[in-house]
Design a protein around this motif. Structure first.
Motif, PDB file in Angstrom:
ATOM      1  N   MET A   1       0.826  -1.204   0.000  1.00  0.00           N
ATOM      2  CA  MET A   1       0.000   0.000   0.000  1.00  0.00           C
ATOM      3  C   MET A   1       0.862   1.256   0.000  1.00  0.00           C
ATOM      4  O   MET A   1       0.568   2.228  -0.672  1.00  0.00           O
ATOM      5  N   GLN A   2       1.992   1.236   0.764  1.00  0.00           N
ATOM      6  CA  GLN A   2       2.852   2.411   0.798  1.00  0.00           C
ATOM      7  C   GLN A   2       3.488   2.657  -0.567  1.00  0.00           C
ATOM      8  O   GLN A   2       3.589   3.785  -1.034  1.00  0.00           O
ATOM      9  N   GLY A 254      -2.112  10.234   9.895  1.00  0.00           N
ATOM     10  CA  GLY A 254      -1.531   9.817  11.156  1.00  0.00           C
ATOM     11  C   GLY A 254      -1.680  10.835  12.263  1.00  0.00           C
ATOM     12  O   GLY A 254      -1.192  10.626  13.385  1.00  0.00           O
ATOM     13  N   ASN A 255      -2.353  11.938  11.991  1.00  0.00           N
ATOM     14  CA  ASN A 255      -2.543  13.005  12.969  1.00  0.00           C
ATOM     15  C   ASN A 255      -3.799  13.774  12.574  1.00  0.00           C
ATOM     16  O   ASN A 255      -4.297  13.642  11.454  1.00  0.00           O
ATOM     17  N   ARG A 256      -4.333  14.564  13.493  1.00  0.00           N
ATOM     18  CA  ARG A 256      -5.488  15.398  13.156  1.00  0.00           C
ATOM     19  C   ARG A 256      -5.599  16.549  14.145  1.00  0.00           C
ATOM     20  O   ARG A 256      -4.984  16.542  15.212  1.00  0.00           O
ATOM     21  N   PHE A 257      -6.373  17.572  13.760  1.00  0.00           N
ATOM     22  CA  PHE A 257      -6.709  18.647  14.683  1.00  0.00           C
ATOM     23  C   PHE A 257      -7.753  18.128  15.673  1.00  0.00           C
ATOM     24  O   PHE A 257      -8.705  17.450  15.274  1.00  0.00           O
ATOM     25  N   THR A 434     -12.602  13.185   8.480  1.00  0.00           N
ATOM     26  CA  THR A 434     -12.242  11.890   7.882  1.00  0.00           C
ATOM     27  C   THR A 434     -12.960  10.719   8.539  1.00  0.00           C
ATOM     28  O   THR A 434     -12.882   9.591   8.039  1.00  0.00           O
ATOM     29  N   LYS A 435     -13.601  10.949   9.671  1.00  0.00           N
ATOM     30  CA  LYS A 435     -14.282   9.891  10.426  1.00  0.00           C
ATOM     31  C   LYS A 435     -13.351   8.706  10.702  1.00  0.00           C
ATOM     32  O   LYS A 435     -13.706   7.547  10.531  1.00  0.00           O
ATOM     33  N   LYS A 439      -6.113   7.919  10.590  1.00  0.00           N
ATOM     34  CA  LYS A 439      -5.196   6.988  11.242  1.00  0.00           C
ATOM     35  C   LYS A 439      -4.395   6.149  10.240  1.00  0.00           C
ATOM     36  O   LYS A 439      -3.288   5.699  10.561  1.00  0.00           O
ATOM     37  N   SER A 440      -4.927   5.942   9.042  1.00  0.00           N
ATOM     38  CA  SER A 440      -4.285   5.030   8.094  1.00  0.00           C
ATOM     39  C   SER A 440      -3.791   5.694   6.813  1.00  0.00           C
ATOM     40  O   SER A 440      -3.105   5.051   6.024  1.00  0.00           O
TER      41      SER A 440
END
Length: 450
Positions: A1-2, A254-257, A434-435, A439-440
């Motif tokens: 996938m990467q 991998g991060n969010r507000f 993104t609900k 994370k992915s």
């Protein structure tokens, strides 16, 4: 996938020699349209007309003078005259443009309040969207734009050019290489004296300054942008600052507000400009306006991984242009205001170094490859890169580099900041657009080591 994500990102940004190719030879040029041919639209149109892989087939604007200027651009570039919509002043003329058959995409460069309805209409028509910054006005606008994109699966890219600034992309390379250690704090903003943009004489030959008119009597941005300062108080233009900070912090990847709060100073700058600097008569209507927009709006965001981000909106006071970037981690920091960097163990103790040598060493692959093509493009070459990214993603049928999740989260800072200020500077939870997908998802512009 990467690996798949890596290859699709390369293709989207034009770093793959096969991007856009079709069996049996070169694919035909993309058939693109533009809604909004004002001063910003003409800058973007210039970049489209420079590209042999693009054919501009339609233009739409309700201001005849701007349409004529755009058509002159096409003629001087040796291109066929595009089909024209809006000369009759019909504000819904863009709907007729979107009904054209065979459009490969549309660039939207209109006043902010039109971005959401036009983008939604385009996606509903199956026409991929490249939208100038500010995805919507209300928080509901942002949910509506997101829902439409997810339902129709029509590509949407926010045309945030500062993400492609040369020093910003070099710093991104350094962040990826770990030179700043673990990121702790980021800063950015929109700090730009716009007083002569928000007011002019109403003369199309002098779009900047020269008077104190705005609204119906103003011209260009003074006709519509100043109204936002009259009736709104918040971080009105977040994407120039938050876009690069979001890239550095891997927001949605991998991060969010998680939280936001905003504070606004008193509003004095625009009234002072009209009354003192421009010496408007006491009875002039512009002197009677009570501007709601605080001269300096400061917004703080918290992130899931523990970083803080500070944004400042400062457009009504005298100051040199600066976006005020700062990237700070456990092993050093970079600041754009003094073009400087300090890295523990590399820089002299407690001293700044000039950033240029680091920028040269960590210059991003995009700039290494396309610097010559970007020469002469708007905003120091950034406008070449943002149009290039949109076009190459369309050709490769690859994910948009700055996608719908980025667009709505960066832009939703505005209505959230307005809510925070109106509620006594209250800290608000930031929606997860993104609900959980944040994370992915993989990092933006993950183009390898420096």
């Amino acid at each position: 996938m990467q690996r798949r994500h890596f290859l699709s990102t390369l293709a989207a940004l034009g770093l793959s020699t096969q991007a856009g190719a079709v069996p049996g030879g070169q694919r035909p040029p993309l058939r693109l349209a533009m809604i909004g041919t004002g001063m910003r639209g003409q800058v973007l149109l210039k970049e489209l007309l420079r590209r042999p892989d693009v054919e501009v087939v339609a233009l739409c604007d309700i201001e005849p003078l701007m349409l004529r200027k755009a058509l002159t651009q096409c003629e001087k570039a040796g291109r066929a005259a595009p089909q024209v919509f809006g000369e009759d002043g019909d504000v819904q003329a863009y709907q007729r443009l979107l009904a054209l058959k065979g459009l490969d995409g549309v660039v939207i460069a209109t006043p902010w309040e039109w971005h959401a309805p036009m983008a939604i209409a385009a996606m509903q028509a199956g026409v991929p969207v490249g939208c100038e910054v500010v995805a919507g006005i209300s928080l509901q606008d942002h949910w509506d734009v997101l829902e439409t994109q997810l339902r129709t699966r029509t590509p949407y890219m926010l045309l945030e050019n500062v993400c492609f600034r040369r020093d910003v992309m070099a710093v991104l390379q350094m962040v990826r290489a770990g030179l700043f250690g673990e990121l702790v704090h980021l800063q950015g903003g929109y700090q730009h004296d716009l007083r002569a943009v928000k007011f002019n004489s109403g003369d199309p030959a002098r779009p900047y300054g020269g008077g104190v008119e705005f609204g119906a009597k103003g011209w260009s941005e003074a006709r519509w942008r100043t109204q936002h300062a009259v009736r709104r108080n918040g971080e009105l233009y977040p994407s120039h600052g938050i876009g690069p900070c979001a890239m550095f912090a891997n927001i949605h990847r991998g991060n969010r507000f998680t939280h936001l709060n905003s504070f606004a100073s008193k509003a004095r700058g625009l009234h002072d400009y009209v009354s003192r600097k421009m010496k408007a008569p006491a009875e002039h209507p512009s002197r009677q306006v009570q501007f709601q927009l605080g001269d300096v709006v400061t917004t703080t965001l918290a992130c899931e991984n523990g970083e803080t981000i500070l944004l400042q909106h400062d457009t009504s006071l005298p100051r040199p242009y600066s976006l005020g970037f700062r990237v700070q981690g456990t092993e050093g920091l970079w600041m754009d205001v003094n073009h400087s960097i300090h890295l523990e163990g590399r820089s002299p103790a407690h001293q700044w170094e000039d950033f240029q040598a680091y920028q040269d060493r960590y210059d991003h692959p995009l700039w290494k490859r396309y610097a010559a093509e970007a020469e002469g493009a708007g905003h120091g070459g950034m406008d070449f890169f943002v149009i290039h990214a949109f076009v190459e993603a369309l050709k490769a049928q690859a994910p948009m580099p700055i996608d719908i999740y980025d667009a709505v989260a960066w832009s939703a800072i505005t209505p959230l900041s307005e809510m925070s200020i109106a509620q006594g500077f209250r800290t608000l939870e930031f929606p997860d657009f993104t609900k959980g997908l944040w994370k992915s998802r993989q990092p933006l512009f993950a183009l390898g080591d420096a």
